[in-house]
Design a protein around this motif. Sequence first.
Motif, PDB file in Angstrom:
ATOM      1  N   CYS A 174       0.865  -1.185   0.000  1.00 16.60           N
ATOM      2  CA  CYS A 174       0.000   0.000   0.000  1.00 16.60           C
ATOM      3  C   CYS A 174       0.900   1.233   0.000  1.00 16.60           C
ATOM      4  O   CYS A 174       1.846   1.307   0.793  1.00 16.60           O
ATOM      5  CB  CYS A 174      -0.883  -0.052   1.254  1.00 16.60           C
ATOM      6  SG  CYS A 174      -1.889   1.404   1.502  1.00 16.60           S
ATOM      7  N   CYS A 198      -4.434   6.380  -0.702  1.00 10.94           N
ATOM      8  CA  CYS A 198      -3.430   5.344  -0.950  1.00 10.94           C
ATOM      9  C   CYS A 198      -3.817   4.523  -2.175  1.00 10.94           C
ATOM     10  O   CYS A 198      -4.966   4.559  -2.623  1.00 10.94           O
ATOM     11  CB  CYS A 198      -3.309   4.417   0.254  1.00 10.94           C
ATOM     12  SG  CYS A 198      -2.886   5.242   1.805  1.00 10.94           S
ATOM     13  N   ARG A 200      -3.188   0.474  -3.850  1.00 10.90           N
ATOM     14  CA  ARG A 200      -2.691  -0.876  -3.615  1.00 10.90           C
ATOM     15  C   ARG A 200      -1.509  -1.163  -4.555  1.00 10.90           C
ATOM     16  O   ARG A 200      -1.449  -0.654  -5.675  1.00 10.90           O
ATOM     17  CB  ARG A 200      -3.794  -1.901  -3.863  1.00 10.90           C
ATOM     18  CG  ARG A 200      -5.033  -1.711  -3.005  1.00 10.90           C
ATOM     19  CD  ARG A 200      -4.789  -2.104  -1.570  1.00 10.90           C
ATOM     20  NE  ARG A 200      -6.011  -1.994  -0.765  1.00 10.90           N
ATOM     21  CZ  ARG A 200      -6.041  -2.162   0.551  1.00 10.90           C
ATOM     22  NH1 ARG A 200      -4.920  -2.471   1.201  1.00 10.90           N
ATOM     23  NH2 ARG A 200      -7.181  -2.038   1.215  1.00 10.90           N
ATOM     24  N   GLU A 202       1.505  -4.238  -6.029  1.00 17.75           N
ATOM     25  CA  GLU A 202       1.905  -5.630  -6.194  1.00 17.75           C
ATOM     26  C   GLU A 202       3.395  -5.652  -6.484  1.00 17.75           C
ATOM     27  O   GLU A 202       3.961  -4.650  -6.943  1.00 17.75           O
ATOM     28  CB  GLU A 202       1.121  -6.303  -7.317  1.00 17.75           C
ATOM     29  CG  GLU A 202       1.295  -5.654  -8.676  1.00 17.75           C
ATOM     30  CD  GLU A 202       0.413  -6.305  -9.731  1.00 17.75           C
ATOM     31  OE1 GLU A 202      -0.265  -7.298  -9.397  1.00 17.75           O
ATOM     32  OE2 GLU A 202       0.408  -5.829 -10.888  1.00 17.75           O
ATOM     33  N   SER A 220      -7.123   0.970  -7.812  1.00 15.04           N
ATOM     34  CA  SER A 220      -7.215   0.385  -6.456  1.00 15.04           C
ATOM     35  C   SER A 220      -7.100   1.427  -5.347  1.00 15.04           C
ATOM     36  O   SER A 220      -6.858   1.087  -4.201  1.00 15.04           O
ATOM     37  CB  SER A 220      -6.116  -0.673  -6.279  1.00 15.04           C
ATOM     38  OG  SER A 220      -4.828  -0.058  -6.328  1.00 15.04           O
TER      39      SER A 220
END
Length: 306
Positions: A174, A198, A200, A202, A220
């Motif tokens: 995040c 914020c 998300r 990966e 996201s």
Amino acid sequence: MTVFEAFHTAGGVLVYGIPEFRLPKSIVAGEVDKLKALGVTIMTDMVMGKVLSIDELMDDMGFEAVFIGTGAGLPMFMNIPGEGLAGVCSANEYLTRINLMKGYLEDYDTPVLKSHAVAVVGGGNVAMDGCRCAKRLGAEHVYIVYRRGEAEMPARNEEIEHAKEEGIEFLTLCNPVEILGGVNEDGKPTGRVAGMRCIRMELGEPDASGRRRPIAIPGSEFVLDVDTVIMALGTSPNPLIRSTTPGLEANRKGCLLVAEDGVTTTREGVFAGGDAVTGAATVILAMGAGKKAAAAMDAYIKSKSE
């Protein structure tokens, strides 16, 4: 032997950066008293490069060798919108105001503001200290916001576990993109933090550091309701000493350059160690560098008299 200390209390990061629950201040005070008993003079409120320069120490005051152990106290920020809002601070400032200045006392002139929800951005040991302090100061929700996964956090495992035991909420993968300000009843900006947007993340392929690179996931984004944001993104050496000392060279990160012995700088008679040389590291490594520098300074002074 004279120690020039920038703050009003000797002890460095042991006093201003490490919370009481991890290192009682009485232990540090005892070590300082031992030094004084050995004949060491400690001068406080001495911001070197402002109050005195290295040149003045050596040319005017007669010091034959100087050790620079000024650490890495210059905090990093994200340079995202809203970082100038009231309620945003570096972990350095937050911990110093709590540990050294006792800003949590009600009669303090510039108190640490009471927080309901706190976001600490970062995943190192300092971030863990910051979040645990915020919890102790009464925040109902305290979040660790970190752009990689928990496995990639640079904090020691025991620090992470202690934070979890104390109720810290971990938001990994995040990353903050904006800090949001509040508005009053008239719709006018308050200038204070009211939330943090914020996104998300990966993990992709490893980057230059060897860790997997975090990649934002489109669409996201979400808003985290917080009223305080503490940036614990790391630090670098303050440029004050190197910018006021001719002949003292540093690398592109601002760390002082030293010889193979790890403590001899590019300026004759000037030695350095700890975070000022290595960048942000540990207390034990800094102590080791201090011992190496003491031996090197002793040998240097003796060689001048031969």
